[in-house]
Design a protein around this motif. Structure first.
Motif, mmCIF file in Angstrom:
data_model
loop_
_atom_site.group_PDB
_atom_site.id
_atom_site.type_symbol
_atom_site.label_atom_id
_atom_site.label_comp_id
_atom_site.label_asym_id
_atom_site.label_seq_id
_atom_site.Cartn_x
_atom_site.Cartn_y
_atom_site.Cartn_z
ATOM 1 N N GLY A 1 0.795 -1.212 -0.072
ATOM 2 C CA GLY A 1 0.067 0.014 0.020
ATOM 3 C C GLY A 1 0.932 1.256 -0.064
ATOM 4 O O GLY A 1 0.359 2.192 -0.563
ATOM 5 N N GLY A 2 2.118 1.261 0.524
ATOM 6 C CA GLY A 2 3.035 2.485 0.542
ATOM 7 C C GLY A 2 3.487 3.062 -0.675
ATOM 8 O O GLY A 2 3.525 3.915 -0.998
ATOM 9 N N THR B 1 0.610 4.906 -1.869
ATOM 10 C CA THR B 1 0.472 6.225 -1.376
ATOM 11 C C THR B 1 1.630 7.057 -1.944
ATOM 12 O O THR B 1 1.143 8.293 -2.221
ATOM 13 C CB THR B 1 0.636 5.955 0.221
ATOM 14 O OG1 THR B 1 -0.155 4.843 0.840
ATOM 15 C CG2 THR B 1 0.305 7.212 1.039
ATOM 16 N N THR B 2 2.901 6.265 -2.173
ATOM 17 C CA THR B 2 3.880 7.379 -2.861
ATOM 18 C C THR B 2 3.340 7.740 -4.217
ATOM 19 O O THR B 2 3.627 8.807 -4.523
ATOM 20 C CB THR B 2 5.056 6.499 -2.913
ATOM 21 O OG1 THR B 2 5.648 6.011 -1.696
ATOM 22 C CG2 THR B 2 6.273 7.204 -3.573
ATOM 23 N N ASP C 1 0.830 10.426 -3.589
ATOM 24 C CA ASP C 1 1.449 11.851 -3.098
ATOM 25 C C ASP C 1 2.218 12.568 -4.193
ATOM 26 O O ASP C 1 1.846 13.828 -4.536
ATOM 27 C CB ASP C 1 2.351 11.339 -1.981
ATOM 28 C CG ASP C 1 2.783 12.493 -1.266
ATOM 29 O OD1 ASP C 1 2.218 13.675 -1.377
ATOM 30 O OD2 ASP C 1 3.903 12.371 -0.567
ATOM 31 N N THR C 2 2.842 11.532 -5.091
ATOM 32 C CA THR C 2 3.576 12.315 -6.408
ATOM 33 C C THR C 2 2.761 12.848 -7.349
ATOM 34 O O THR C 2 3.044 13.985 -7.503
ATOM 35 C CB THR C 2 4.476 11.378 -6.807
ATOM 36 O OG1 THR C 2 5.102 10.730 -5.847
ATOM 37 C CG2 THR C 2 5.279 11.824 -7.925
ATOM 38 N N THR D 1 3.373 18.252 1.203
ATOM 39 C CA THR D 1 1.995 17.574 1.677
ATOM 40 C C THR D 1 1.812 17.998 2.965
ATOM 41 O O THR D 1 2.526 17.933 3.956
ATOM 42 C CB THR D 1 1.998 16.070 1.482
ATOM 43 O OG1 THR D 1 2.754 15.923 0.160
ATOM 44 C CG2 THR D 1 0.695 15.556 1.465
ATOM 45 N N LEU D 2 0.467 18.416 3.325
ATOM 46 C CA LEU D 2 -0.158 18.720 4.704
ATOM 47 C C LEU D 2 -0.792 17.317 5.288
ATOM 48 O O LEU D 2 -0.305 17.039 6.189
ATOM 49 C CB LEU D 2 -1.282 19.825 4.447
ATOM 50 C CG LEU D 2 -1.604 20.645 5.697
ATOM 51 C CD1 LEU D 2 -0.286 21.303 6.275
ATOM 52 C CD2 LEU D 2 -2.488 21.693 5.485
ATOM 53 N N ASP D 3 -1.653 16.883 4.488
ATOM 54 C CA ASP D 3 -2.145 15.619 4.718
ATOM 55 C C ASP D 3 -2.540 14.555 3.541
ATOM 56 O O ASP D 3 -2.795 15.437 2.678
ATOM 57 C CB ASP D 3 -3.362 15.673 5.740
ATOM 58 C CG ASP D 3 -4.682 16.393 5.320
ATOM 59 O OD1 ASP D 3 -4.881 16.136 3.992
ATOM 60 O OD2 ASP D 3 -5.011 17.421 5.929
ATOM 61 N N LEU D 4 -2.807 13.471 3.733
ATOM 62 C CA LEU D 4 -3.022 12.770 2.755
ATOM 63 C C LEU D 4 -3.927 11.424 3.230
ATOM 64 O O LEU D 4 -3.525 10.726 4.026
ATOM 65 C CB LEU D 4 -1.937 12.148 1.867
ATOM 66 C CG LEU D 4 -2.080 11.302 0.531
ATOM 67 C CD1 LEU D 4 -2.554 12.244 -0.430
ATOM 68 C CD2 LEU D 4 -0.957 10.668 0.390
ATOM 69 N N ARG D 5 -5.142 11.182 2.446
ATOM 70 C CA ARG D 5 -5.942 9.960 2.863
ATOM 71 C C ARG D 5 -5.935 9.185 1.984
ATOM 72 O O ARG D 5 -6.610 9.603 0.748
ATOM 73 C CB ARG D 5 -7.229 10.335 3.499
ATOM 74 C CG ARG D 5 -7.954 9.293 3.964
ATOM 75 C CD ARG D 5 -9.374 9.557 4.134
ATOM 76 N NE ARG D 5 -10.157 8.397 3.971
ATOM 77 C CZ ARG D 5 -10.937 7.499 5.133
ATOM 78 N NH1 ARG D 5 -11.130 8.485 6.158
ATOM 79 N NH2 ARG D 5 -11.543 6.760 4.963
ATOM 80 N N VAL D 6 -5.706 7.732 1.766
ATOM 81 C CA VAL D 6 -5.996 7.058 0.845
ATOM 82 C C VAL D 6 -6.970 5.764 1.420
ATOM 83 O O VAL D 6 -6.796 5.194 2.069
ATOM 84 C CB VAL D 6 -4.719 6.165 0.405
ATOM 85 C CG1 VAL D 6 -4.543 5.335 -0.932
ATOM 86 C CG2 VAL D 6 -3.466 7.296 0.337
ATOM 87 N N ASP D 7 -7.935 5.562 0.407
ATOM 88 C CA ASP D 7 -8.856 4.409 0.660
ATOM 89 C C ASP D 7 -8.664 3.628 -0.336
ATOM 90 O O ASP D 7 -8.407 3.596 -1.678
ATOM 91 C CB ASP D 7 -10.378 4.818 0.511
ATOM 92 C CG ASP D 7 -10.632 5.829 1.486
ATOM 93 O OD1 ASP D 7 -10.039 5.866 2.732
ATOM 94 O OD2 ASP D 7 -11.601 6.597 1.428
ATOM 95 N N TYR D 8 -8.442 2.141 0.021
ATOM 96 C CA TYR D 8 -8.165 1.049 -0.781
ATOM 97 C C TYR D 8 -9.042 0.198 -0.896
ATOM 98 O O TYR D 8 -9.777 -0.429 -0.439
ATOM 99 C CB TYR D 8 -6.876 0.018 -0.222
ATOM 100 C CG TYR D 8 -5.648 0.986 -0.099
ATOM 101 C CD1 TYR D 8 -4.677 0.854 -0.752
ATOM 102 C CD2 TYR D 8 -5.502 1.713 1.231
ATOM 103 C CE1 TYR D 8 -3.543 1.577 -0.748
ATOM 104 C CE2 TYR D 8 -3.966 2.475 1.503
ATOM 105 C CZ TYR D 8 -3.317 2.341 0.471
ATOM 106 O OH TYR D 8 -2.238 2.957 0.574
#
Lengths: 172, 153
Positions: free
Chosen positions: A60-61, A64-65, A68-69, A91-98
């Motif tokens: 998952g990382g 996420t990368t 983010d990119t 980046t201030l915050d990031l939310r990822v739903d899989y």
């Protein structure tokens, strides 16, 4: 995959930006398209990135990368188009739903857009998919801090501008 | 260039965790996950606590001028930490599957060693909630904080 980089004038800028990021070169991220509205990035499959050894699914990382990119590049492009200046937004915050695992041995695409910008924050969203954007692997939302263009640094600015050395926007 | 992968046989997560606990060597767990090697992470046990470590590594940088670690790598490191925490303390039979991951970046992650610790906030029958903190020089000055949900079976 069919591409029309000539329709998307910021593809070169986004490519140079992503190529500056060491981790992105390691992952082999490739910008396929970029405009003031969106960025599309390809992540090739590699066995080095496996997070689930019994299935060969990537970690998952890595997704996420990619998100983010893609979101960060979308902000760079949107700001460049709107203000003719270069800003590198952390980046201030990031939310990822899989939604589902990425199928092994196939690239993953990250499609990001910067849908709103204020004087201090840029808001982005992104989708990761393989076969069709209507069948997503993951969704992401992220916000990015805007910092002044002077913070970018001459070396980085030149790397981003490539041959287009005349940065008309410096005074903007 | 697709280096094709044959799905390895079912990973015996409980067996691996049991062996790691017996040997008190949890790095053993990470060896099974290629991505953990890719970002170069390690883990140490202090009594009942696991502390995860990601040594400074040029490959993990985003902005090379600052230089700073790529935000996505910090997120991947924290996610992997949470997975190991669940496998060790909840004795899951499989590798927990990520459902969602939300990270707040508090400070730039500089080109030095990073550390993470996890707390399992709630463990239900199917889903676990984990919060993860990440710091560099000072445990009280976090560089990022995150929470995640995992499916466990």
């Amino acid at each position: 995959m069919k591409l029309n980089p000539e329709f998307f004038p910021l593809t070169q800028l986004a490519t140079r930006f992503v190529d500056q990021l060491t981790q992105c070169r390691r992952l082999g991220l490739k910008v396929l398209e970029a405009s003031e509205h969106h960025v599309l990035i390809e992540l090739p499959y590699s066995t080095e990135l496996i997070g689930y050894p019994d299935t060969g699914v990537i970690h998952g990382g890595v997704v996420t990368t990619l998100m983010d990119t893609a979101c960060g590049s979308a902000v760079v492009c949107a700001i460049f188009e709107k203000f003719k200046s270069l800003e590198i937004s952390p980046t201030l915050d990031l939310r990822v739903d899989y939604m589902k695992p990425a199928i092994p041995n196939k690239p993953v695409y990250g499609f990001a857009e910067c849908y709103r910008m204020t004087s201090s924050v840029a808001f982005t969203r992104a989708i990761a998919y393989q076969d069709s954007i209507d069948d997503p692997i993951a969704h992401a939302v992220g916000s990015f801090m805007r910092i002044s263009p002077e913070m970018v640094g001459e070396e980085f600015r030149q790397a981003l501008m490539g041959n287009e050395t005349k940065n008309k926007g410096d005074s903007a | 260039m697709s280096d094709s992968v044959k799905p390895a046989k079912e990973l015996d997560v409980q067996g691996i965790v049991k062996r790691a606990t017996e040997l008190n060597d949890f790095s053993h767990l990470l060896e099974h996950v290629p991505y953990a090697k890719f970002i170069g992470m390690a883990v140490e046990r202090f009594g009942d606590e696991l502390v995860f470590r990601m040594p400074a590594n040029d490959n993990n940088l985003g902005n090379p001028v600052l230089p700073a670690i790529h935000g996505g790598v910090i997120a991947g490191f924290m996610e992997m930490s949470a997975i190991v925490q669940l496998m060790v303390f909840m004795q899951t039979s499989k590798v927990p599957k990520i459902v969602d991951f939300s990270i707040d970046y508090l400070r730039a992650g500089y080109h030095k060693d990073s550390f993470a610790e996890c707390r399992i906030t709630r463990q239900g029958r199917r889903v676990a909630n984990v919060s993860i903190n990440c710091w560099q020089t000072n445990r009280k000055q976090l560089i990022a904080t995150a929470r995640a949900h995992f499916l466990i079976e």
